[in-house]
Design an enzyme around this catalytic site. Structure first.
Site, PDB file in Angstrom:
ATOM      1  N   GLU A  81       0.752  14.454   3.121  1.00 32.97           N
ATOM      2  CA  GLU A  81       1.206  13.281   3.858  1.00 32.97           C
ATOM      3  C   GLU A  81       2.541  12.757   3.327  1.00 32.97           C
ATOM      4  O   GLU A  81       2.932  11.627   3.620  1.00 32.97           O
ATOM      5  CB  GLU A  81       0.132  12.184   3.800  1.00 32.97           C
ATOM      6  CG  GLU A  81      -0.042  11.562   2.428  1.00 32.97           C
ATOM      7  CD  GLU A  81      -1.037  12.261   1.522  1.00 32.97           C
ATOM      8  OE1 GLU A  81      -1.353  13.448   1.741  1.00 32.97           O
ATOM      9  OE2 GLU A  81      -1.499  11.626   0.580  1.00 32.97           O
ATOM     10  N   ASN A 121       1.443   9.373  -5.545  1.00 28.47           N
ATOM     11  CA  ASN A 121       1.144  10.643  -4.891  1.00 28.47           C
ATOM     12  C   ASN A 121       2.068  11.791  -5.270  1.00 28.47           C
ATOM     13  O   ASN A 121       1.590  12.831  -5.718  1.00 28.47           O
ATOM     14  CB  ASN A 121       1.066  10.453  -3.380  1.00 28.47           C
ATOM     15  CG  ASN A 121      -0.214   9.776  -2.960  1.00 28.47           C
ATOM     16  OD1 ASN A 121      -0.699   8.864  -3.632  1.00 28.47           O
ATOM     17  ND2 ASN A 121      -0.769  10.200  -1.860  1.00 28.47           N
ATOM     18  N   LYS A 171       0.840  -1.209   0.000  1.00 30.17           N
ATOM     19  CA  LYS A 171       0.000   0.000   0.000  1.00 30.17           C
ATOM     20  C   LYS A 171       0.870   1.253   0.000  1.00 30.17           C
ATOM     21  O   LYS A 171       0.608   2.215  -0.734  1.00 30.17           O
ATOM     22  CB  LYS A 171      -0.937  -0.030   1.208  1.00 30.17           C
ATOM     23  CG  LYS A 171      -1.750   1.217   1.401  1.00 30.17           C
ATOM     24  CD  LYS A 171      -2.772   1.408   0.320  1.00 30.17           C
ATOM     25  CE  LYS A 171      -3.690   2.574   0.671  1.00 30.17           C
ATOM     26  NZ  LYS A 171      -4.469   3.021  -0.448  1.00 30.17           N
ATOM     27  N   SER A 187      -3.936  12.320  -7.103  1.00 36.52           N
ATOM     28  CA  SER A 187      -3.594  11.860  -5.760  1.00 36.52           C
ATOM     29  C   SER A 187      -4.086  12.816  -4.681  1.00 36.52           C
ATOM     30  O   SER A 187      -4.314  14.007  -4.917  1.00 36.52           O
ATOM     31  CB  SER A 187      -2.080  11.693  -5.640  1.00 36.52           C
ATOM     32  OG  SER A 187      -1.432  12.958  -5.658  1.00 36.52           O
ATOM     33  N   SER A 188      -4.205  12.275  -3.479  1.00 38.79           N
ATOM     34  CA  SER A 188      -4.577  13.106  -2.333  1.00 38.79           C
ATOM     35  C   SER A 188      -3.494  14.150  -2.076  1.00 38.79           C
ATOM     36  O   SER A 188      -3.794  15.258  -1.633  1.00 38.79           O
ATOM     37  CB  SER A 188      -4.804  12.242  -1.093  1.00 38.79           C
ATOM     38  OG  SER A 188      -3.658  11.474  -0.801  1.00 38.79           O
ATOM     39  N   ASN A 236       1.194   4.270  -2.984  1.00 39.16           N
ATOM     40  CA  ASN A 236       1.078   5.692  -2.689  1.00 39.16           C
ATOM     41  C   ASN A 236       2.362   6.451  -3.004  1.00 39.16           C
ATOM     42  O   ASN A 236       2.312   7.584  -3.489  1.00 39.16           O
ATOM     43  CB  ASN A 236       0.668   5.909  -1.233  1.00 39.16           C
ATOM     44  CG  ASN A 236      -0.800   5.663  -1.033  1.00 39.16           C
ATOM     45  OD1 ASN A 236      -1.639   6.307  -1.651  1.00 39.16           O
ATOM     46  ND2 ASN A 236      -1.133   4.711  -0.180  1.00 39.16           N
TER      47      ASN A 236
END
Length: 159
Positions: free
Chosen positions: A129, A54, A46, A116-117, A50
């Site tokens: 993040e 990201n 995971k 992406s966030s 990301n």
């Protein structure tokens, strides 16, 4: 969609039993939940997904499909993945890498219009993040003596 995956922590004697109990509670509530035989490896996978998407999405301002359409996009992602795999393995995680690159690239193919966030956070002026993603890989790599120039650079660029 992401699956809810849980498991016992490495070295936890009662972890697997407790994970099954918690998963059963989620299932009763209508939330599909998978109990992992190796949650550390699943967490790293995971994290790797990301780390690949990201910062690249945030810095390029591209949706995943457009990122993958550029030759440099998948090439950069492969470098991010290779560094993260090396760190995970140095940290004692039994990470299976067969098909991992294809699995990561499949995320973007399945969600071609996604951004992406991290990109969204930057657009809204929010804190990202990145320290918990590529920054973590870079810090853990430094602690373990594993070079992570790509992850470290992406983290610095996003910051």
């Amino acid at each position: 969609r992401g699956d809810l995956v849980i498991g016992g922590a490495r070295g936890a004697a009662r972890g697997a039993e407790r994970a099954r109990e918690v998963a059963a509670m989620f299932e009763r509530g209508g939330v599909p939940c998978v109990v992992s035989a190796d949650v550390d490896a699943d967490l790293w996978v995971k994290l790797i997904v990301n780390c690949a998407y990201n910062p690249t999405s945030a810095l390029s301002r591209l949706q995943y499909g457009r990122m993958l359409a550029q030759p440099e996009g998948p090439d950069l992602m492969r470098e991010v993945i290779a560094e993260a795999v090396a760190v995970a393995r140095a940290d004692g995680v039994n990470l299976q890498t067969e098909g991992l690159v294809e699995k990561v690239l499949a995320v973007g193919k399945a969600m071609p219009t996604q951004v992406s966030s991290t990109a969204q956070d930057i657009n809204y002026g929010k804190r990202t993040e990145i320290d918990a993603l590529n920054g973590h890989v870079a810090r853990r790599g430094a602690a373990l003596g594993v070079p992570t120039p790509v992850n470290a650079t992406l983290a610095r660029l996003v910051k």
